[in-house]
Motif scaffolding. Sequence first.
Motif: not given
Lengths: 279, 298
Positions: B47-65
């Motif tokens: 099982k895999l989950q990405f656990c990030t503190n990324e807050t410079q973009a929405t999740r949608e944009k971040f995932v697209k990048k």
Amino acid sequence: MEQLLREAVDAPSLEVFKARMAARRALKAVLVDLSGTLHVEDSAVPGAQEALKRLRGAPVTIRFVTNTTKECKKDLLERLTKLGFDIAEHEIFTSLTAARNLLEQKQVRPLLLVDEKALPDFTGIATDDPNAVVIGLAPEHFHYEMMNKAFRLILDGAPLIAIHKARYFKKKNGLALGPGPFVAGLEYATDIKATVVGKPEKTFFLEALRGTSCAPEEAVMIGDDCRDDVGGAQNAGMRGILVRTGKYRPADENKINPAPYLTCESFPEAVEHILEHLL
Amino acid sequence: MAAWARAVRGLLLDISGVLYDSGGEGGGVPIAGSAEAVRRIKASGLKLQFCTNETQATREKFVKKLQGLGFDISVAEVTAPAPAACRLLKERGLRPHLLVHDDLVPEFADIDKTNPNCVVIGDAAENFSYANLNEAFRVLIGLEKPVLISLGKGRYYKETDGLKLDVGAYMKALEYACDVEAEVVGKPAKAFFESALAEMGVPPEQAIMIGDDIVSDVGGAQQCGMRAVQVRTGKYRSGCSGAVQVPKEPNLSWDADSSAAGCIAAHTGSSEVALQGAVLEQAHVCARSKSRVSAAWG
């Protein structure tokens, strides 16, 4: 139990004992705070100019010491001269002077995050390829890019020097962040403690005496801030006199332990006490 | 078999500094071998989950990048602070003043922001100007009981052009100015790790967190009952582990030339047993001795 407590409170602490011992030594230096002690905004404290003249008649070295992040010595001198005080520039010792001395001592080249008006006090200090960070009150420098620059320098070993760590100050249109929060942020990010150079730091008072050949026990500090002026000076081994002008509020003298060596109405009264009892 | 690697069923992966270094044109550069490693982990059945503190973009944009950089990743696989903060704001009827990156603002579209009664701070990057910090400060100091919510509390991170101050530094600045303590949403908050684990459906004792931050990733995960691996990529600087307080040593550290996920995936077949074998093998080459690893786990 009550009896025991009273005895504990009445018993002179080591500091008080030391201060009393010190009182037996002849006074050689007088440190005087500026804002709130010699003047309040644009008015001199009544009789202060005359009192300073009388003090100059005594065999003591006089230093004017103040926390400032914006005003260089020249600006301070200009204001005091206008108010009729007889003061020389070399007698003024500020938190900016303390920062400069520290830079010279450490032989480092600072990234100076200070107000433009403070820069004359750093004339002659090399600032190319910086390996130290000095933080004063400089909103125009407190932005993302500059903070990152300061952060990287500190992480690479540059000492962090703070003029002071005030949380905020009052402006005409409301409260505004002081240098403290930015210093605290950099301390957190780098896990490094800043060296604070202004009052009430012990080193500030000791530095102010440098070149006077006076020991702290031979000096007295006069100021309106019980903690920063009087407490700081007494902590450095000097006597402290609190004046009831400027920012003084009733019962301020109870804020520190040991209590101020003396609390009096104003600067002229402090001078009278010195001339009569401490020489 | 290394005792600490027993019965691993799921991995939590930090993103920035582990899978890629952010910044520059194109938004970042993948760390060599990491895209392949993610594919292998997925193929292994873990099982895999990405656990990030990324807050410079929405999740949608971040995932697209990240997809653009070659990663096999979807929005549902990402646990990030902003959605967690929105849940908290709604639960407590809080109306935030936002000090966040412009690109994160859409995450708060459904939230009432009139007449604010708290401040939410994220990694605002260029938005961390004196004027913006002062505005947030005035909101806080004007409240009877200031509430400061911070999306993570990281000290710094690495971008392609160097180390940058993270939200934690500015959170501290506001804490100091107002004499308050921020509530952290994101790593290392326990609740945040727990929500990521819940997404995977794996209990903490059967999961490993992999990250480059000794406090947010390693310390946070360990406090939550997970095991943690620190990678020597991203912000990792030699000797830094000792400078900050974490409950214990990272369970393993890996060298920069082979990403942690790569180390695991390279030796992973399709079963848990293979992963455990891989970890054991890797333990021999990692800087910390095997005995020390064992000691950390009793």
